[in-house]
Design an enzyme around this catalytic site. Structure first.
Site, PDB file in Angstrom:
ATOM      1  N   CYS A   2       0.843  -1.186   0.000  1.00  0.00           N
ATOM      2  CA  CYS A   2       0.000   0.000   0.000  1.00  0.00           C
ATOM      3  C   CYS A   2       0.883   1.244   0.000  1.00  0.00           C
ATOM      4  CB  CYS A   2      -0.901   0.003   1.235  1.00  0.00           C
ATOM      5  SG  CYS A   2      -1.792  -1.555   1.482  1.00  0.00           S
ATOM      6  N   LEU A  46      -3.652  -1.628  -1.620  1.00  0.00           N
ATOM      7  CA  LEU A  46      -3.567  -2.659  -2.649  1.00  0.00           C
ATOM      8  C   LEU A  46      -3.920  -3.964  -1.956  1.00  0.00           C
ATOM      9  CD1 LEU A  46      -2.767  -3.466  -5.572  1.00  0.00           C
ATOM     10  CD2 LEU A  46      -0.451  -3.839  -4.721  1.00  0.00           C
ATOM     11  N   ILE A  48      -4.212  -7.566  -0.964  1.00  0.00           N
ATOM     12  CA  ILE A  48      -3.515  -8.821  -1.257  1.00  0.00           C
ATOM     13  C   ILE A  48      -3.906  -9.903  -0.263  1.00  0.00           C
ATOM     14  CG2 ILE A  48      -1.222  -9.911  -1.314  1.00  0.00           C
ATOM     15  CD1 ILE A  48      -0.184  -7.312  -2.560  1.00  0.00           C
ATOM     16  N   ASN A  71       1.979  -0.764   5.357  1.00  0.00           N
ATOM     17  CA  ASN A  71       2.363  -1.044   3.978  1.00  0.00           C
ATOM     18  C   ASN A  71       3.296  -2.245   3.987  1.00  0.00           C
ATOM     19  OD1 ASN A  71       3.266  -1.011   1.289  1.00  0.00           O
ATOM     20  ND2 ASN A  71       4.833   0.519   1.734  1.00  0.00           N
ATOM     21  N   GLY A  72       2.918  -3.316   3.298  1.00  0.00           N
ATOM     22  CA  GLY A  72       3.814  -4.464   3.207  1.00  0.00           C
ATOM     23  C   GLY A  72       3.131  -5.788   3.443  1.00  0.00           C
ATOM     24  N   VAL A 288      12.052  -9.743 -20.087  1.00  0.00           N
ATOM     25  CA  VAL A 288      12.179  -8.628 -21.022  1.00  0.00           C
ATOM     26  C   VAL A 288      12.988  -9.063 -22.236  1.00  0.00           C
ATOM     27  CG1 VAL A 288      13.178  -6.334 -21.370  1.00  0.00           C
ATOM     28  CG2 VAL A 288      11.968  -6.847 -19.263  1.00  0.00           C
ATOM     29  N   GLY A 368      14.367 -11.938  -7.964  1.00  0.00           N
ATOM     30  CA  GLY A 368      15.632 -12.445  -7.429  1.00  0.00           C
ATOM     31  C   GLY A 368      16.560 -11.404  -6.860  1.00  0.00           C
TER      32      GLY A 368
END
Length: 637
Positions: A2, A46, A48, A71-72, A288, A368
């Protein structure tokens, strides 16, 4: 995952709500705020864990005495909650409430129990006391600002802008960004805005905004404790189990998750372990495509071939993201989201992947990061192998080597590496090793400032923060372990973790880092140095674990980076912006950098005399930051 913002001493609620909107990208699912007696706590969510409204924030204790914004993720929160489940009336199944009641029960001692990534604040409305905390390794960002009778804290600096903060600039921080491309420790470009250091908290009465100092609740084990009874195979077995536990913990989620899969060892091993733990699960990965010959000038190899090979081998769904970046239109957006004038293009790849992941309804990406910083993985680690030779050779020989190396052109990766290796060979071992973190010599950085600003950086040593870390180490700590300690305390947190969090959250996606699992990091500190790097073989023990999961040619492939064609962009694509924003007129108007010196740097770089593309990128980043954060001209809608 968040966004949080807190303000003490401001009565203008409009400013508070404006600040919250500036970090709305971090939590688009819901918004909430608390405002009483000039204390504002804002949260963007957010979702989760526990997707219901019961997980919304700010969250209150049942008696409404305590308020938390968080947050986390806390990966072991269910085990912690089990300790006092019958003592409190829980209304959610999420980790925020576990932290709240954990603090009520244990006080600050709860912090030693938390294994996760977090930044949070808890306000005790009865005692008028607030505690503000950042996680042990700084995965989640947290800034704060104190000025007389006002105090701010938050996930991102941009949320401070509506409060008309003192915008005095830290000349030393600018020196850092030009030296390292990032700024180590507490400093940011604003003199009054500080980063709360990893593993620390602030706790104070809101009516006494004086003498507020961070308190450490966590410190990395100062010296690796070698368990000599273990043989190599036992260490490998233990490391494998710690890694599996970390991956299992960090797959905790009530929403779909995905993986960064570069094709390198670190990310590939995590995906392989996720496959072992979940044989029948659909695993979605993202990589990517940098395009053909994209790495010739930059010196990195193409990852795509290896990423596809790993995906086929593990039977996972690989989404290939084209790295087609309009750097001219994206540059300012990147700096806005970074909050700091960091000079690297890798954040753009994170944003690209995160945006596509979010379009597929994936809110969590596991990557990673930190594998190199725990087990060795950078060329500066390999350079330590030359220390024995360096200490045998007389200084006058070094000066000759340095002279001829400096004559080499800088347009080939090999020549650049030779010049980097020899730049500080005539200095002490400590200073030589610190020099591997720098992109420009200190005298060159100093020369770029105007006379007025040279006075502000006079006598400043950009390595001061590194030196301050020396007190945490024993005198017989190996050179490799010392450098890995520097990595964890500086480059990892202030560069890699910052851009991974900020650009992931720019798209509303949480980035997780299993290599920074608390137990795994503690175990890594017990490993003998010889198992981290054996000869020139970096991440030796990690590769031994990986042999049980991955093809050998993936494990023992050439080292590469999460790169982008910065040198090409600087010399070609960004030339128009360079001409405009770093023009003599603009530089004189800004008054910080000497226009003649800057343009000499640009011309020498273009002619291949020096390798300064990243340094020119840093100058552009600083100017972009000034336009957006000081002049407050908005590029991002």
């Amino acid at each position: 995952m968040c966004g949080i913002i807190g303000a003490i001493g401001f009565s203008d609620i409009f400013k508070n709500n404006s600040a919250l909107k500036l970090i709305s990208h971090r939590g688009p699912d819901s918004f909430g705020s608390y405002f009483q007696n000039n204390v504002f706590l804002g949260h963007t969510r957010l979702s989760i864990q526990d997707l219901s409204e019961n997980g919304n924030q700010p969250m209150y204790s049942s008696d409404e005495r305590y308020v938390i914004i968080f947050n986390g993720e806390i990966y072991n929160h269910q085990e912690i909650r089990a300790e006092f489940l019958n003592e409190f009336e829980f209304k959610s199944s999420g980790d925020t409430e576990t932290v709240l009641y954990g603090y009520i029960k244990y006080g600050v001692h709860i912090l030693k129990k938390l294994n996760g990534i977090f930044a949070f604040a808890i306000f005790d409305t009865e005692l008028n006391e607030i505690i503000i905390v950042r996680d042990q390794f700084g995965v989640k960002p947290l800034y704060y600002y104190i000025d007389k009778e006002v105090f701010l804290f938050g996930s991102e600096i941009k949320s401070f802008l509506p409060f008309n903060i003192n915008k005095e600039i830290s000349a030393q921080s600018l020196f850092n960004y030009l030296t390292f491309l990032w700024s180590p420790g507490e400093s940011t470009p604003f003199k009054g805005v500080k980063k709360l250091l990893p593993g620390t908290y602030l706790k104070f009465n809101i009516s006494l905004l004086i003498d507020i100092k961070p308190i450490h609740y966590f410190q990395l084990q100062n010296e690796p404790l070698i368990i000599k009874s273990h043989n190599e195979e036992e260490y490998i077995n233990k490391l494998e189990q710690y890694l599996l536990n970390a991956v299992k913990r960090q797959m905790l989620s009530d929403v779909p998750i995905g993986f960064f899969l570069s094709g390198g060892l670190d990310s590939s091993l995590l995906v392989a372990m996720a496959r072992k733990l979940n044989p029948d699960m659909e695993i979605i990965c993202f990589t990517v495509d940098l395009g053909q010959n994209s790495g010739e000038i930059e010196g990195f190899t193409d990852d795509l071939l290896y990423a596809k090979k790993v995906a086929d081998y593990l039977k996972v769904d690989l989404k290939v993201v084209k790295s087609e970046i309009d750097i001219i239109s994206m540059f300012d957006k990147m700096i806005w989201h970074l909050d700091e004038p960091q000079a690297d293009a890798a954040p753009l790849n994170v944003l690209k992947i995160a945006s596509i992941a979010r379009d597929k309804n994936i809110k969590v990406l596991i990557g990673g990061a930190a594998g190199d910083d725990l087990f060795s993985g950078y060329r500066r680690h390999q350079a330590l192998n030359y220390e024995f030779f360096f200490q045998l050779v007389p200084n006058f020989i070094f000066r000759i080597i340095k002279y001829f190396a400096n004559k080499l052109p800088s347009n080939l990766p090999l020549f650049r590496r030779v010049k980097k290796l020899t730049l500080n060979i005539d200095l002490t071992p400590l200073r030589r090793q610190l020099g591997y973190f720098a992109w420009l010599p200190e005298n060159t950085v100093t020369s770029l400032f105007t006379q007025e600003w040279k006075k502000k950086v006079e006598g400043y040593d950009p390595f001061n923060y590194f030196y301050s870390l020396q007190k945490d180490l024993f005198c017989d700590t190996s050179e490799l372990d010392r450098m890995l300690y520097w990595e964890l305390k500086t480059f990892l947190v202030d560069h890699n973790l910052n851009y991974t969090d900020k650009l992931g959250m720019a798209a509303g996606v949480e980035a997780r880092v299993p290599y920074l699992d608390l137990d795994l990091v503690a175990f890594s500190r017990t490993l003998p140095t010889s198992l981290k790097m054996k000869g020139k073989e970096t991440k030796y023990i990690l590769k031994k674990v990986a042999e049980r999961y991955l093809p050998r040619d993936v494990i023992y492939r050439p080292k590469t980076g999460f790169g982008a064609p910065v040198r090409k962009w600087i010399i070609n694509d960004l030339q128009e912006i360079i001409n405009e924003r770093l023009s003599h007129e603009k530089l004189r108007e800004r008054g910080i950098f000497d226009a003649d010196k800057v343009w000499q740097l640009i011309l020498d770089n273009k002619n291949g005399k020096i390798d300064a593309s990243y340094s020119i990128w840093a100058l552009l980043a600083i100017e972009s930051w000034f336009i957006q954060f000081v002049d407050e001209k908005s590029f991002v809608k």
